[in-house]
Design an enzyme around this catalytic site. Structure first.
Site, PDB file in Angstrom:
ATOM      1  N   ASP A   3       0.861  -1.178   0.000  1.00  0.00           N
ATOM      2  CA  ASP A   3       0.000   0.000   0.000  1.00  0.00           C
ATOM      3  C   ASP A   3       0.908   1.242   0.000  1.00  0.00           C
ATOM      4  O   ASP A   3       2.109   1.152   0.274  1.00  0.00           O
ATOM      5  CB  ASP A   3      -0.863  -0.070   1.265  1.00  0.00           C
ATOM      6  CG  ASP A   3      -1.609   1.217   1.516  1.00  0.00           C
ATOM      7  OD1 ASP A   3      -2.288   1.700   0.589  1.00  0.00           O
ATOM      8  OD2 ASP A   3      -1.502   1.745   2.650  1.00  0.00           O
ATOM      9  N   ASP A  35      -0.174   5.163   1.040  1.00  0.00           N
ATOM     10  CA  ASP A  35      -0.375   6.108   2.146  1.00  0.00           C
ATOM     11  C   ASP A  35      -0.505   5.369   3.477  1.00  0.00           C
ATOM     12  O   ASP A  35      -1.358   4.503   3.638  1.00  0.00           O
ATOM     13  CB  ASP A  35      -1.626   6.959   1.907  1.00  0.00           C
ATOM     14  CG  ASP A  35      -1.544   7.752   0.606  1.00  0.00           C
ATOM     15  OD1 ASP A  35      -0.439   8.157   0.215  1.00  0.00           O
ATOM     16  OD2 ASP A  35      -2.604   7.953  -0.017  1.00  0.00           O
TER      17      ASP A  35
HETATM   18 MG    MG Z   1      -2.947   3.093   3.563  1.00  0.00          MG
END
Ligand code: MG
Ligand code: ZN
Length: 181
Positions: A7, A9
């Site tokens: 992932d 952020d």
């Molecule tokens: Mg995230």
């Protein structure tokens, strides 16, 4: 564990507040240890694939060009630490309008089409949201939830819960070579 789906952020870079997006390259700040973790994966011959929801594009808060500039900055910051991503997959869509917005597995599946040697059972999805865990589960990978330090574990379907990417990579690179996390 050959392919690591990451992932963005809250996993590689500091997460913007809810409802906000990293729209300007200057707003992208790597989390402590994240670049070193990616470098470690690169050095161990692991494939590193970024999979990120960026609904700000669908909401017209940013353009695809803005997002490309942010990802160019991300690549430059990683390069400064001797690290790189093998591929980047983005869902720019609104909730409910596609098959690729995590928790759906479309981004991981797209990577599996582009890299036919990816074995889900020999791969892992690492992220800071349950939607990352669910996307990994749906694609058949192992799953790691990053929770930050000092938090009691949420109710999660993840195979492993740890604090940050550096910890996760350290644990996974030293664990057994088998398919399970
Ligand atoms: Mg995230
Ligand atoms: Zn999508």
């Amino acid at each position: 564990m050959r392919t690591f789906f990451l992932d963005r952020d809250g996993t590689l870079n500091a997460k913007p507040p809810d409802g906000r997006y990293v729209m300007d390259p200057a707003e992208l700040v790597l989390l402590p240890g994240a670049a070193e973790a990616v470098r470690e994966l690169n050095a161990h011959g692991r494939r590193v694939v970024l999979v990120t929801n960026q609904r700000g594009v669908a909401r017209r808060l940013m353009t695809s060009a803005d997002l490309a500039a942010v990802h160019a900055r991300l690549a430059a910051l990683l390069r400064g630490h001797g690290a790189f991503l093998d591929a980047v997959y983005v869902c720019p869509h609104e909730v409910g309008e596609c098959g690729c917005r995590k928790p759906l597995p479309g981004l991981l599946r797209a990577a599996m089409r582009d890299f036919p040697d990816i074995d889900p059972a020999d791969s892992v999805m690492i992220g800071d949201s349950e939607s990352d865990v669910l996307a990994g589960k749906a694609a058949g990978t192992g799953t790691v939830l990053l929770q930050g330090p000092g938090k009691p574990p949420d109710n999660t379907a993840a195979d492993l819960v740890t604090t940050d990417l550096r910890m996760a990579v350290g644990l996974l690179l030293t664990s057994s070579k088998g398919g399970c996390v």
